[in-house]
Design an enzyme around this catalytic site. Structure first.
Site, short mmCIF file in Angstrom:
data_model
loop_
_atom_site.label_atom_id
_atom_site.label_comp_id
_atom_site.label_asym_id
_atom_site.label_seq_id
_atom_site.Cartn_x
_atom_site.Cartn_y
_atom_site.Cartn_z
N HIS A 22 -3.38 0.86 -5.41
CA HIS A 22 -4.33 1.87 -5.90
C HIS A 22 -5.74 1.32 -5.75
O HIS A 22 -5.98 0.14 -5.92
CB HIS A 22 -4.06 2.17 -7.39
CG HIS A 22 -4.65 3.46 -7.85
ND1 HIS A 22 -5.95 3.57 -8.25
CD2 HIS A 22 -4.13 4.70 -7.91
CE1 HIS A 22 -6.20 4.82 -8.59
NE2 HIS A 22 -5.11 5.53 -8.39
N ASP A 30 2.93 7.73 -8.10
CA ASP A 30 3.82 8.37 -7.12
C ASP A 30 5.14 7.65 -6.92
O ASP A 30 6.01 8.17 -6.22
CB ASP A 30 3.09 8.47 -5.77
CG ASP A 30 1.92 9.42 -5.87
OD1 ASP A 30 0.79 9.02 -5.52
OD2 ASP A 30 2.13 10.55 -6.34
#
Ligand code: SDX
Length: 431
Positions: A313, A371
């Protein structure tokens, strides 16, 4: 924002005069150096492709501490909202800045419920798509098409117009996502049912049919509502920044949100949940847990373009708090459905364990993001892989709207227009 006592001085080794730049402080998090006058004072731009060190705006909506793995919506930790609130409470909070009291909650739920139907002619748009069209292609078209039906709520400089457009978008996204799904499987569209919850209504529009009553499973209803909460907003991510930039031209909110849907589709962003599940299914097909070492070796091989989807991320350099909550939701749903031995869930947990112990991931501070587990729980609920990002778009619509509204309500906002470092040919004449 507050002017800091601290100042930034920019000096140049070529003898150009140094300049002083103001520093501003927010409520929490990194200070910012105000470079708005830099070009006028120096004739130079800053250079930050991918915006790794750029604050594009000030915002009071969502705060992320990437090192701590903390996510706050209007100051409330995501863990507490997921536990104590529902998605529509979270929508109210993101839009208005406070959680609703009992009356505000009842009024807001009723308002949203009464806008869940779409214009009957919206069905004609779907007829134009191939049945096997990707749902995100359909959704991008349908959301943009909404602006063709609501001329009474497209003046973005009118706060009332913005409010009704927000309610319409939040209310209609589940209906549109379910229509995209039904069109793909060749089943009749299901109309919304006003006596169901937001998540329950979506489940019925997805999996119900006109031939029999649909019973909402309360565990799945709660799981889906939590998935919506976890995806509702996330600071200035790629699709939110797209919505802000698109909306800064004064275009209507439906068009700006359609731009956000299009951006979210990408596998590096919202499309990662679909890609992560496809990755797990590939590993499973090739031999499952026994093949994890081989797969991780490919990920670490710079010559392969293989990434561990659902990991890493730009902001979180610690565990994404949403991933933890998603894993727990996954557990609840698999238990409820008697799928606790789901091989993909076992594979995901084994892959996570191996990755978190591997130096390549540790050095780069790569952790599971929102996710990584969301695909497994959505698949267990019966949502097809190609619709995962559509669910993400459904949930993120409120965040996009809240951020767009915050920008438009700021009297100082301007149309976004970045500059560039030109590396092309200098002026030359056609022979
Ligand atoms: C979302 O911004 C948001 O808030 C987004 C989001 C939201 O709620 O809106 O949180 C939703 O989009 C989550 C992210 C979903 N995407 C994925 O899971 C796709 C896989 N992840 C990567 O593509 C990547 O981690 C990004 C895009 C998420 C972040 O990329 P960055 O910040 O640009 O970092 P990078 O690509 O420069 O990577 C730094 C290093 C590189 O290695 P080196 O060149 O230094 O050797 O880490 C490596 C990368 O190769 N790396 C990965 C990796 N992610 C980064 N290596 C393997 N697998 C990965 N997943």
């Amino acid at each position: 924002m507050k002017l800091s006592d601290n100042k930034a001085t920019l000096a140049f080794s070529n003898g150009s005069p140094s300049i002083e730049l103001p520093v501003y402080q927010g409520a929490v998090g990194p200070d910012v150096i105000d470079i708005r006058k830099l070009y006028a004072q120096t004739g130079m731009f800053t250079y930050d492709p991918g915006f790794l060190s750029t604050a594009a705006c000030q915002s009071a909506i969502t705060y992320i501490d990437g090192d701590k793995g903390e996510l706050l919506y209007r100051g409330y930790p995501i863990e507490q909202l997921a536990e104590k609130c529902d998605y529509l409470d979270t929508c109210y909070l993101l839009l208005k800045g406070e959680l609703p009291d009992a009356k505000q909650r009842a009024d807001f739920h009723k308002l949203v419920t009464n806008h869940t139907m779409v214009h009957e002619q919206m069905q004609l748009f779907l007829r134009g798509f191939r049945r096997d069209a990707h749902p995100m292609a359909v959704l991008t078209g349908l959301v943009g098409a909404l602006s063709a039906f609501y001329h009474d709520s497209t003046d973005v400089h009118n706060a009332e117009h913005r409010e009704i457009a927000a309610i319409r978008l939040i209310a209609k996204m589940p209906t549109l996502v379910a229509m995209a799904y039904k069109y793909g499987v060749g089943q009749p569209f299901m109309y919304p049912k006003n006596d169901l919850s937001y998540a329950g209504n979506f489940l019925r529009m997805m999996f119900g049919n006109p031939c029999e009553e649909y019973q909402v499973n309360p565990v799945l209803e709660k799981a889906l509502d939590r998935i919506f909460i976890l995806h509702a907003d996330h600071e200035q991510n790629a699709s939110t920044s797209t919505v802000r930039l698109c909306g800064s031209s004064g275009t209507n909110p439906f068009a700006a949100i359609a731009a956000g849907v299009a951006c979210l589709w990408g596998p590096a962003h919202g499309g990662a949940n679909e890609a992560a599940l496809n990755m797990l299914e590939d590993i499973q097909r090739q031999g499952g847990v026994a093949k994890i070492g081989e797969f991780v070796a490919k990920v670490k091989d710079k010559n392969s373009s293989v990434k561990l989807m659902g990991f890493g991320h730009r902001v979180y350099k610690n565990y994404d708090p949403r991933a933890k909550l998603m894993q727990q939701t996954c557990d609840d749903v698999l238990q409820e459905l008697g799928l606790q031995n789901d091989p993909l869930f076992a594979l995901a947990k084994a892959l996570e364990k191996i990755a978190l112990e591997d130096d390549y991931f540790v050095q780069r501070k790569l952790y599971p993001n929102v996710d990584f587990y969301s695909g497994i729980v959505q698949r267990a609920i019966g949502i097809p892989v190609s619709l995962f990002t559509g669910i993400f778009a459904l949930a993120r619509t409120v965040g996009w709207i809240a951020q767009l509204d915050e920008m438009l309500a700021d009297p100082e906002y301007k149309i976004g227009r970045p500059r560039q470092l030109y590396t092309g040919s200098p002026r030359r004449d056609v022979a």
